[in-house]
Design a protein around this motif. Structure first.
Motif, PDB file in Angstrom:
ATOM      1  N   LYS A 201      10.232   5.909   8.581  1.00 29.78           N
ATOM      2  CA  LYS A 201       9.315   4.916   9.152  1.00 29.78           C
ATOM      3  C   LYS A 201       9.869   3.498   9.040  1.00 29.78           C
ATOM      4  N   TYR A 202      10.454   3.171   7.880  1.00 30.02           N
ATOM      5  CA  TYR A 202      10.908   1.800   7.652  1.00 30.02           C
ATOM      6  C   TYR A 202      12.431   1.659   7.707  1.00 30.02           C
ATOM      7  N   SER A 203      13.119   2.716   8.164  1.00 35.50           N
ATOM      8  CA  SER A 203      14.586   2.694   8.264  1.00 35.50           C
ATOM      9  C   SER A 203      15.224   2.272   6.942  1.00 35.50           C
ATOM     10  N   LEU A 204      14.762   2.893   5.873  1.00 32.35           N
ATOM     11  CA  LEU A 204      15.254   2.563   4.544  1.00 32.35           C
ATOM     12  C   LEU A 204      16.324   3.556   4.109  1.00 32.35           C
ATOM     13  N   GLY A 205      17.412   3.047   3.573  1.00 35.12           N
ATOM     14  CA  GLY A 205      18.396   3.911   2.947  1.00 35.12           C
ATOM     15  C   GLY A 205      17.916   4.333   1.570  1.00 35.12           C
ATOM     16  N   SER A 206      18.640   5.269   0.966  1.00 33.09           N
ATOM     17  CA  SER A 206      18.212   5.829  -0.320  1.00 33.09           C
ATOM     18  C   SER A 206      18.171   4.783  -1.425  1.00 33.09           C
ATOM     19  N   PHE A 207      19.215   3.955  -1.504  1.00 30.80           N
ATOM     20  CA  PHE A 207      19.246   2.912  -2.521  1.00 30.80           C
ATOM     21  C   PHE A 207      18.137   1.882  -2.284  1.00 30.80           C
TER      22      PHE A 207
ATOM     23  N   PRO B 185       0.819  -1.227   0.000  1.00 27.10           N
ATOM     24  CA  PRO B 185       0.000   0.000   0.000  1.00 27.10           C
ATOM     25  C   PRO B 185       0.852   1.277   0.000  1.00 27.10           C
ATOM     26  N   ASP B 186       1.946   1.281   0.779  1.00 29.35           N
ATOM     27  CA  ASP B 186       2.831   2.450   0.795  1.00 29.35           C
ATOM     28  C   ASP B 186       3.528   2.636  -0.548  1.00 29.35           C
ATOM     29  N   LEU B 187       3.953   1.527  -1.151  1.00 27.59           N
ATOM     30  CA  LEU B 187       4.599   1.601  -2.462  1.00 27.59           C
ATOM     31  C   LEU B 187       3.641   2.157  -3.509  1.00 27.59           C
ATOM     32  N   LEU B 188       2.405   1.675  -3.505  1.00 25.48           N
ATOM     33  CA  LEU B 188       1.420   2.139  -4.497  1.00 25.48           C
ATOM     34  C   LEU B 188       1.090   3.617  -4.305  1.00 25.48           C
ATOM     35  N   ARG B 189       0.981   4.047  -3.045  1.00 26.28           N
ATOM     36  CA  ARG B 189       0.724   5.468  -2.777  1.00 26.28           C
ATOM     37  C   ARG B 189       1.871   6.329  -3.305  1.00 26.28           C
TER      38      ARG B 189
ATOM     39  N   SER C 187       6.366  11.265  17.285  1.00 23.16           N
ATOM     40  CA  SER C 187       7.205  10.196  16.756  1.00 23.16           C
ATOM     41  C   SER C 187       6.484   9.442  15.662  1.00 23.16           C
ATOM     42  N   ILE C 188       7.263   9.051  14.651  1.00 23.91           N
ATOM     43  CA  ILE C 188       6.730   8.242  13.574  1.00 23.91           C
ATOM     44  C   ILE C 188       6.866   6.788  13.988  1.00 23.91           C
ATOM     45  N   PRO C 189       5.788   6.015  13.967  1.00 29.03           N
ATOM     46  CA  PRO C 189       5.938   4.601  14.310  1.00 29.03           C
ATOM     47  C   PRO C 189       6.838   3.919  13.309  1.00 29.03           C
ATOM     48  N   THR C 190       7.861   3.253  13.791  1.00 27.16           N
ATOM     49  CA  THR C 190       8.801   2.619  12.884  1.00 27.16           C
ATOM     50  C   THR C 190       8.589   1.121  12.870  1.00 27.16           C
ATOM     51  N   SER C 191       8.934   0.544  11.729  1.00 34.57           N
ATOM     52  CA  SER C 191       8.854  -0.902  11.620  1.00 34.57           C
ATOM     53  C   SER C 191      10.064  -1.503  12.277  1.00 34.57           C
ATOM     54  N   LYS C 192      10.191  -2.819  12.224  1.00 38.92           N
ATOM     55  CA  LYS C 192      11.356  -3.472  12.791  1.00 38.92           C
ATOM     56  C   LYS C 192      12.609  -2.953  12.126  1.00 38.92           C
ATOM     57  N   SER C 193      13.667  -2.894  12.909  1.00 41.31           N
ATOM     58  CA  SER C 193      14.932  -2.373  12.399  1.00 41.31           C
ATOM     59  C   SER C 193      15.392  -3.159  11.186  1.00 41.31           C
TER      60      SER C 193
ATOM     61  N   ALA D 276       4.611  17.711  -3.927  1.00 42.72           N
ATOM     62  CA  ALA D 276       4.856  17.943  -2.496  1.00 42.72           C
ATOM     63  C   ALA D 276       4.631  16.665  -1.691  1.00 42.72           C
ATOM     64  N   LEU D 277       3.574  15.919  -2.023  1.00 45.27           N
ATOM     65  CA  LEU D 277       3.293  14.662  -1.316  1.00 45.27           C
ATOM     66  C   LEU D 277       4.363  13.609  -1.601  1.00 45.27           C
ATOM     67  N   GLN D 278       4.824  13.540  -2.855  1.00 38.95           N
ATOM     68  CA  GLN D 278       5.875  12.575  -3.200  1.00 38.95           C
ATOM     69  C   GLN D 278       7.158  12.870  -2.427  1.00 38.95           C
ATOM     70  N   GLN D 279       7.536  14.141  -2.357  1.00 38.69           N
ATOM     71  CA  GLN D 279       8.773  14.489  -1.650  1.00 38.69           C
ATOM     72  C   GLN D 279       8.609  14.299  -0.141  1.00 38.69           C
ATOM     73  N   TYR D 280       7.436  14.610   0.392  1.00 37.07           N
ATOM     74  CA  TYR D 280       7.198  14.339   1.807  1.00 37.07           C
ATOM     75  C   TYR D 280       7.290  12.841   2.075  1.00 37.07           C
ATOM     76  N   TYR D 281       6.733  12.057   1.182  1.00 37.18           N
ATOM     77  CA  TYR D 281       6.687  10.612   1.369  1.00 37.18           C
ATOM     78  C   TYR D 281       8.074   9.975   1.313  1.00 37.18           C
ATOM     79  N   VAL D 282       8.985  10.549   0.520  1.00 35.35           N
ATOM     80  CA  VAL D 282      10.365  10.038   0.497  1.00 35.35           C
ATOM     81  C   VAL D 282      10.946  10.077   1.908  1.00 35.35           C
ATOM     82  N   HIS D 283      10.824  11.227   2.560  1.00 37.42           N
ATOM     83  CA  HIS D 283      11.363  11.399   3.910  1.00 37.42           C
ATOM     84  C   HIS D 283      10.619  10.509   4.902  1.00 37.42           C
ATOM     85  N   PHE D 284       9.296  10.460   4.779  1.00 39.64           N
ATOM     86  CA  PHE D 284       8.457   9.684   5.699  1.00 39.64           C
ATOM     87  C   PHE D 284       8.795   8.191   5.630  1.00 39.64           C
ATOM     88  N   LEU D 285       8.892   7.644   4.427  1.00 40.24           N
ATOM     89  CA  LEU D 285       9.148   6.210   4.269  1.00 40.24           C
ATOM     90  C   LEU D 285      10.555   5.828   4.733  1.00 40.24           C
ATOM     91  N   GLN D 286      11.520   6.714   4.470  1.00 41.22           N
ATOM     92  CA  GLN D 286      12.884   6.425   4.929  1.00 41.22           C
ATOM     93  C   GLN D 286      12.931   6.357   6.447  1.00 41.22           C
TER      94      GLN D 286
END
Length: 334
Positions: free
Chosen positions: A179-185, A75-79, A312-318, A167-177
């Motif tokens: 929330k899910y502890s994702l690096g840029s790559f 769902p996050d990917l599709l958004r 705080s943003i709820p984060t997934s497992k490390s 604006a939503l796409q750029q906000y979501y880049v920061h949010f997803l990184q």
């Protein structure tokens, strides 16, 4: 030790920002030559090729072991893909239906919209100096770039969709990184394939609608193909550096400092394509915008300049990082 960490972070921030500036300005110059000189006017299809190239690189790096496995819920990917693709299509349609002046005003309005999203969704608080410095940047870039301004209903709707989706796409880049502890790559590895597939599917039809030309009927030459390959190669760096910068700075800082690229493109345009557009009000606008950027950097870095309230943003497992995102502390100063 903290001083050493601060210096290291500052060096990383500067390197990330320079990487984004160089690749962004480079791709604008290459695409301008490709479209103006060689008549390749299929912007959406070209963007799809950019993401296809980025996908190949992320797959190769994952195969080498440089990108660790990670998870991004569907769902996050599709958004994200929805926002990103509406941003690309909206910008192309807005440029076609609006005057250049109104198109530039729409682009400038992304900063207030991004600020609104951060205030509402992230509970960010801006100091008075930070707000004033953003206003000064907007004024300077408007003086530089806004000329004729005419508005029509369908152009306004296209611009509205483009601004909010970007604006939503750029906000979501920061949010997803965060929330899910994702690096840029890692994030690119999830989003680029979906964007490549959707844009390459829709792009040729959209480009035909916008230009009345078919991408398969274009007269490809060795030179134009080389420019397309060069554009795709630079785009990998542009896509990656955008994710790195938004991850480190947030969307608003990325937008504010991003207007330095507008100034550089104007200067390089005067150098390479003639000085007929260079006049006193453009130079004055550049000076105002640069002063605003310096003020913004200073104001937002001071205590209280720009910070999250207790939230705080709820984060997934490390998850394992790819080493390109420096912090995921949700209450850090931004």
């Amino acid at each position: 030790m903290s001083s050493e960490k601060a210096e290291k972070k500052a060096a990383g921030d500067a390197a990330s920002w320079m990487f984004n500036v160089v690749t962004s300005v480079g791709i604008i110059i290459v695409n301008k030559a490709l479209m103006a000189t060689y008549g390749f006017s299929f912007a959406t299809t070209l963007t799809g090729l950019h993401f296809a190239t980025t996908t190949l690189l992320t797959l190769f790096l994952r195969w080498l072991g440089y990108i660790q496995p990670s998870h991004l819920p569907l769902p996050d990917l599709l958004r994200f893909v929805l926002f990103a693709n509406f941003s690309i299509v909206g910008m192309n349609v807005s440029l076609m239906w609006n005057s250049v002046g109104f198109y530039q005003i729409a682009k400038l309005s992304m900063i207030p919209v991004s600020c609104f999203l951060e205030v509402v969704l992230d509970k960010v608080r801006y100091s008075r100096d930070t707000k004033l410095s953003i206003s000064l940047v907007l004024l300077g870039v408007a003086v530089c770039t806004v000329t004729d301004v005419s508005v029509n209903a369908k152009g306004f709707i296209a611009a509205l969709i483009a601004v909010w989706s970007t604006a939503l796409q750029q906000y979501y880049v920061h949010f997803l990184q965060r929330k899910y502890s994702l690096g840029s790559f890692n994030l690119l590895g999830h989003t680029a394939p979906a964007q490549a597939a959707s844009l390459l599917l829709v792009g040729p039809f959209l480009d035909y609608w916008l230009t009345n030309k078919r991408v398969d009927a274009y007269g490809y030459s060795i030179t134009s193909v080389l420019f397309i390959v060069l554009s795709c190669s630079i785009a990998v760096g542009t896509n990656l550096s955008q994710f790195i910068c938004i991850g480190r700075f947030t969307a608003v800082s990325f937008q504010v400092l991003g207007h330095m690229k507008t100034i550089l493109v104007l200067i390089l345009g005067f150098i390479f394509f003639g000085k007929e557009g260079l006049n006193l009000h453009v130079v004055l606008g550049m000076i105002i915008a640069i002063a605003g950027m310096i003020w913004y950097g200073n104001a937002s870095s001071k205590p209280g300049g720009k910070e999250r309230r207790s939230y705080s943003i709820p984060t997934s497992k490390s998850q394992k990082h790819d080493g390109l995102l420096e912090s995921t502390d949700p209450d850090e100063k931004v």
